[in-house]
Design an enzyme around this catalytic site. Structure first.
Site, PDB file in Angstrom:
ATOM      1  N   THR A 223       0.908  -1.091  -0.026  1.00  0.00           N
ATOM      2  CA  THR A 223      -0.209   0.126   0.019  1.00  0.00           C
ATOM      3  C   THR A 223       0.946   1.509   0.070  1.00  0.00           C
ATOM      4  O   THR A 223       0.340   2.309  -0.575  1.00  0.00           O
ATOM      5  CB  THR A 223      -0.988   0.082   1.261  1.00  0.00           C
ATOM      6  OG1 THR A 223      -1.787  -1.163   1.053  1.00  0.00           O
ATOM      7  CG2 THR A 223      -1.621   1.383   1.301  1.00  0.00           C
TER       8      THR A 223
ATOM      9  N   THR B 168       0.921  -4.202   4.343  1.00  0.00           N
ATOM     10  CA  THR B 168       0.896  -4.689   5.526  1.00  0.00           C
ATOM     11  C   THR B 168       0.142  -6.002   5.992  1.00  0.00           C
ATOM     12  O   THR B 168       0.472  -6.606   7.122  1.00  0.00           O
ATOM     13  CB  THR B 168      -0.236  -3.840   6.218  1.00  0.00           C
ATOM     14  OG1 THR B 168      -1.374  -3.666   5.691  1.00  0.00           O
ATOM     15  CG2 THR B 168       0.517  -2.365   6.290  1.00  0.00           C
TER      16      THR B 168
END
Length: 332
Positions: free
Chosen positions: A15, A87
């Site tokens: 991300t 993540t």
């Protein structure tokens, strides 16, 4: 004036380096991180290498090996290494490379973000600053930096899907926190230094993580052995309760007799499994099941994958799980 610390940034996608695409956020290479890196260069001498460009859900054991190999090859040229990573599987990668790089002699810090750096409200800049500060700290080990906190890679668990406090250090102190004093190190939370730096990347993908549910069909253990699994990590109830009535014990016993190593940990995020407390646990210990103790599921699974990949026998793996290699176990 103090010489700037030389930090290597290995990018893997995620991300933090994503931009909106036709089908949602898409990972890009380090060019999208340049604005933040230009600010960090005021404090650090930074070299960037784009290692891969993947959503972390697509990072597998082969990518763990690639990351660990590159860290080992380049580590002596730098004061520390930062790895930017998505993540979703960052805790798995952080644990896996902990075993692959025993005795690592540089700080290696994984980080990422919940919002892309391209977003004006991104948490990425803070996370990068924390990661670079830890990489420059001179404290060797594999760490994960997020939300102004630094934790052992083998103790990190993602606990929030979107909140900025995405990771927690489970059953262990933080290695460092950011405050008005800067990066404050807690020596009790650092990775213990044992031996010299090695590269040991062989892992087995034939390990299954099983979350126990009431009434689970115990034949699952035989099925897993049939299709080639060499290890099973069971997320059991509470202190390690496993439904062993009827054929439950026989299913686990069958898997063990066929050379499958079985580790029992707990579904509870905090505290430790302890198979010695209840009758059901003692029966499992008598069979040869291994206690996961207070390890995270990510750490237990990757440690088992690594142990099998190193060619260890069931007895050797059982012995390995009684020892803390990098701070992953406290309750022995």
């Amino acid at each position: 004036m103090d010489k700037k610390k030389h930090i290597l940034l290995l990018t893997t996608g995620g991300t933090i380096a994503s931009l909106p695409g036709g089908e949602g956020l898409e990972p890009h290479r380090s060019d999208v991180m340049e604005r933040q890196l230009s600010q960090l260069r005021s404090y650090f001498d930074i070299t960037v290498e784009d290692l891969m460009c993947l959503d972390s859900s697509n990072i597998r054991p082969a990518e763990w090996q690639q990351i660990a190999k590159r860290v080992f090859e380049l580590r002596l040229d730098y004061d520390g290494i930062v790895i930017s990573h998505g993540t979703d599987t960052m805790a798995y990668t952080a644990s896996a490379i902990t075993w692959m790089l025993p005795g690592i002699d540089r700080p290696v810090v994984l980080t990422g973000s919940q919002l892309p750096l391209a977003d004006p409200l991104s948490d990425g800049p803070d996370n990068l600053r924390t990661a670079f500060a830890m990489a420059a700290s001179g404290h060797p080990g594999i760490y994960l930096a997020f939300d102004r906190k630094v934790m052992l890679g083998c103790r990190a668990v993602k606990v929030r899907a979107s909140g900025f406090s995405a990771f927690e250090s489970v059953n262990a102190k933080y290695a460092a926190k950011v405050s008005n004093l800067g990066l404050v190190i807690d020596k009790d939370g650092l990775q213990p230094q044992i031996g010299f730096a090695q590269l040991m990347t062989n892992v087995s993908s034939n390990v299954f993580l099983l979350k126990l549910t009431p009434g689970l069909d115990p034949s699952i253990f035989g099925v897993l052995a049939d299709i080639g699994y060499k290890g099973i990590v069971i997320e059991a109830f509470g202190l390690g309760g496993v439904n062993v009535l009827n054929e439950g014990l026989d299913g686990i016993k069958n898997a063990l007799s066929r050379g499958v190593s079985v580790v029992v940990t707990t579904q509870c995020l905090y505290d430790s499994s302890d198979l010695k407390v209840y009758q059901v646990g003692k029966k499992l210990l008598d069979l040869g099941v291994i206690q996961g103790r207070d390890m995270t599921s990510e750490a237990a699974m990757t440690k088992l994958m690594w142990a099998i990949g190193q060619g260890m026998t069931q007895k050797q793996i059982e012995s390995l799980f009684t020892r803390s290699l990098a701070g992953e176990i406290e309750f022995i």
